[in-house]
Write a protein that holds these residues in place. Structure first.
Motif, PDB file in Angstrom:
ATOM      1  N   ARG A 128       0.831  -1.203   0.000  1.00  0.00           N
ATOM      2  CA  ARG A 128       0.000   0.000   0.000  1.00  0.00           C
ATOM      3  C   ARG A 128       0.869   1.257   0.000  1.00  0.00           C
ATOM      4  O   ARG A 128       0.589   2.223  -0.711  1.00  0.00           O
ATOM      5  CB  ARG A 128      -0.940   0.019   1.206  1.00  0.00           C
ATOM      6  N   ALA A 129       1.930   1.235   0.810  1.00  0.00           N
ATOM      7  CA  ALA A 129       2.840   2.383   0.834  1.00  0.00           C
ATOM      8  C   ALA A 129       3.485   2.585  -0.534  1.00  0.00           C
ATOM      9  O   ALA A 129       3.647   3.714  -1.005  1.00  0.00           O
ATOM     10  CB  ALA A 129       3.902   2.188   1.904  1.00  0.00           C
ATOM     11  N   VAL A 130       3.873   1.476  -1.186  1.00  0.00           N
ATOM     12  CA  VAL A 130       4.429   1.564  -2.532  1.00  0.00           C
ATOM     13  C   VAL A 130       3.397   2.156  -3.491  1.00  0.00           C
ATOM     14  O   VAL A 130       3.704   3.035  -4.318  1.00  0.00           O
ATOM     15  CB  VAL A 130       4.889   0.177  -3.023  1.00  0.00           C
ATOM     16  N   ALA A 131       2.162   1.661  -3.380  1.00  0.00           N
ATOM     17  CA  ALA A 131       1.101   2.142  -4.269  1.00  0.00           C
ATOM     18  C   ALA A 131       0.868   3.641  -4.100  1.00  0.00           C
ATOM     19  O   ALA A 131       0.732   4.382  -5.096  1.00  0.00           O
ATOM     20  CB  ALA A 131      -0.193   1.374  -4.003  1.00  0.00           C
ATOM     21  N   TYR A 132       0.826   4.106  -2.857  1.00  0.00           N
ATOM     22  CA  TYR A 132       0.617   5.534  -2.641  1.00  0.00           C
ATOM     23  C   TYR A 132       1.839   6.340  -3.057  1.00  0.00           C
ATOM     24  O   TYR A 132       1.728   7.499  -3.482  1.00  0.00           O
ATOM     25  CB  TYR A 132       0.236   5.817  -1.189  1.00  0.00           C
ATOM     26  N   ASN A 389      -0.807   7.958   2.343  1.00  0.00           N
ATOM     27  CA  ASN A 389      -0.789   6.708   3.101  1.00  0.00           C
ATOM     28  C   ASN A 389      -1.161   6.943   4.560  1.00  0.00           C
ATOM     29  O   ASN A 389      -1.830   6.112   5.185  1.00  0.00           O
ATOM     30  CB  ASN A 389       0.593   6.062   2.992  1.00  0.00           C
ATOM     31  N   VAL A 390      -0.728   8.069   5.130  1.00  0.00           N
ATOM     32  CA  VAL A 390      -1.095   8.404   6.518  1.00  0.00           C
ATOM     33  C   VAL A 390      -2.614   8.459   6.666  1.00  0.00           C
ATOM     34  O   VAL A 390      -3.188   7.868   7.591  1.00  0.00           O
ATOM     35  CB  VAL A 390      -0.469   9.751   6.936  1.00  0.00           C
ATOM     36  N   VAL A 391      -3.273   9.159   5.749  1.00  0.00           N
ATOM     37  CA  VAL A 391      -4.729   9.328   5.841  1.00  0.00           C
ATOM     38  C   VAL A 391      -5.447   7.995   5.702  1.00  0.00           C
ATOM     39  O   VAL A 391      -6.298   7.631   6.524  1.00  0.00           O
ATOM     40  CB  VAL A 391      -5.217  10.328   4.768  1.00  0.00           C
TER      41      VAL A 391
END
Length: 535
Positions: A128-132, A389-391
């Motif tokens: 997910r972090a990579v995606a964002y 990603n934080v949100v």
């Protein structure tokens, strides 16, 4: 690779949403010429686009819950494509505003919350972090390609071709629409809060309208106003009215929730510290970015006399480094927590703005300007690599669409306020410095000072010194004083640009106050303080 193909489609849509804003920013001078209007009118069109998105973004997220995120994503693309087609053939400024600012804005408000939720639903953890990071990087690519593509097409052909091309890209995305899956779990039927949607839209519109018109109306002392309120300019009263309507919106949402009816926004979400901090920082980031991307092209085109393509080349360093830093976010996240990365981004951004202010002079120093812009992009990219990603990682699956709506509302409200506020500060400083300079210049007679004062009261636009010279001659200013008036205006231009850009540094500095509640864990599932793994 199959698991990443949905990201290709979603990322292309994100790229498209950013592209045309950057095209508009480098095409300001040509738009002024094509539609026989002023810079402030184009500023209003750009502000209206981001305002429409901000006003309808939460509603778009809620519609994704009602009709399905995948379906809303596709329908929004169709609306966006229709708006692009209208923009491409717009014969007047009003049609441009309808096609681009309104219809495209509504389409984007349908697409972006669904996009954020679909990315979060498709990927988990490090993926997910990579995606964002990719989504943020493609947004940076849109900012990179926009000035170059838009500048070249605008200079050599016409800006209209960019929007015609967007229609083609939308059609291609829809051809591969089947690659996208909606992983949200069906739940109880959700109803749209129409009253809440209206109140939030009206409240946001009034706040941004007041800020936007401050350059024309004045903040307290009325200048060029349609009406006054107790003898004062209506600016603060319009902003206050927007605040009151937003207060009513919040009260209405609490009322609906107390009655166990679906609110447009569950304000309890703002009790999540990471979500709250992420939203505020997204707003501030976009306020600075769009504010600077409005005033810097004016410096390059109006003062330096560059065309749209040359302007795009000068903006390339910020775009390249923003793309690089955004894409590097997941890698950086292995060595530093999100709070640390965001704070570093703010520090770099603050230093870049101060460096940029030091380089705003009548003669452009290409190397100084390029390095300052590269540093600016690095700071923006570090922020972009983390905040989305934080949100999304601060809420559960059921809240993805709502968080996506809030995320893009914050971004586009920041964009609206950035274009409106920084633009208003630019014009306000231009008026102030110009008025003071001509009053202190012994070469300018009292009669010409009075004549200039009348012109200022009627409204000032950011134009070239040659236009000021022509206007002064046409107004009958004695030849001996024309040079003095032009010199005063040139000095006011530089002073106002520095003031407007310096305001971005102040906003950046304020961002540090909102980093305290950001997550501290590194990417890859480091345990939280409560012992649970990071999502």
């Amino acid at each position: 690779m199959k698991r990443w193909r949905a990201l290709v489609i979603l990322g292309t849509a994100q790229f498209l949403m950013v592209l045309d804003t950057s095209v508009m920013n480098v095409s300001i001078s040509r738009l002024v010429e094509d539609f026989d209007t002023e810079v402030t009118a184009i500023q209003a069109v750009i502000t209206l686009y981001t305002l429409v998105m901000a006003a309808f973004m939460i509603t778009g997220g809620k519609l994704g819950d009602i009709f399905g995120r995948r379906r809303m994503f596709g329908l929004g693309l169709v609306v966006y494509g229709v708006g692009s087609a209208i923009t491409a053939v717009a014969p007047t400024l009003w049609v441009l505003a309808a096609g681009w600012s309104v219809i495209e804005g509504i389409g984007a408000a349908m697409v972006l919350p669904a996009l954020a939720a679909l990315v979060a639903g498709e990927y988990r953890g490090r993926d997910r972090a990579v995606a964002y990071g990719v989504i943020g990087g493609l947004a940076g690519a849109g900012i990179a390609v926009g000035p170059l593509l838009g500048g070249w097409v605008t200079t050599n052909l016409t800006w209209r071709l960019v929007f015609a091309g967007e229609v083609v890209v939308v059609a291609l995305i829809l051809c591969f629409f089947r690659w996208i899956e909606d992983h949200s779990q069906p739940g109880r039927k959700v109803r749209l809060d129409a009253v809440g949607a209206a109140l939030s839209g009206i409240g946001l519109a009034l706040v941004v309208l007041g800020v936007l018109q401050s350059s024309t109306w004045g903040w307290l002392r009325p200048r060029n106003v349609p009406f006054t309120v107790f003898g004062f300019a209506p600016t603060l009263f319009v902003v206050a009215a927007g605040g009151v309507v937003l207060g009513l919106f919040r009260a209405w949402e609490h009322h609906r929730q107390a009655q166990r009816r679906d609110p447009l926004v569950r304000f309890s979400l703002f009790g999540v510290p990471a979500l709250r901090s992420g939203l505020v920082l997204l707003l501030l980031q976009n306020l600075v970015l769009l504010g600077l991307f409005f005033v810097i092209p004016l410096y390059l085109q109006v003062i330096q006399g560059l065309d749209a393509f040359e302007t795009g080349l000068r903006l390339l360093p910020v775009s390249v480094t923003m793309l690089f830093a955004s894409m590097s976010g997941p890698l950086i996240g292995r060595f530093a927590g999100q709070r640390t990365v965001v704070r570093c981004g703010l520090a770099v951004l603050f230093a870049a703005i101060l460096w940029l202010v030091a380089g705003i002079e009548p003669q452009l120093d290409d190397l100084h300007f390029a390095l300052a812009m590269a540093l600016l992009g690095l700071g923006m990219g570090l922020l972009a690599s983390q905040l989305g990603n934080v949100v999304q990682s601060s809420v559960g699956e059921a809240d993805r669409s709502e968080a996506g709506g809030l995320q893009y509302t914050a971004q586009n409200l920041g964009s609206s306020l950035g274009t409106a506020l920084i633009g208003a500060l630019l014009i306000g400083a231009l008026v102030g410095v110009f008025t003071t300079t001509i009053e202190d210049d012994p070469r300018i007679s009292d009669a010409v000072q009075q004549q200039a004062g009348v012109a200022v009261e009627a409204g000032v636009s950011f134009v070239s010194t040659e236009q000021v010279r022509s206007s002064a001659v046409a107004a009958g200013v004695p030849a001996a004083e024309v040079d003095a008036v032009v010199d005063a205006y040139a000095e006011a231009q530089i002073g106002s640009l520095k003031s407007a850009i310096l305001a971005g540094a102040g906003v950046t500095l304020a961002g540090f106050a909102f980093t305290r509640r950001l997550p501290t864990e590194r990417l890859g599932g480091a345990p939280r303080r409560d012992g649970t793994a990071a999502r």
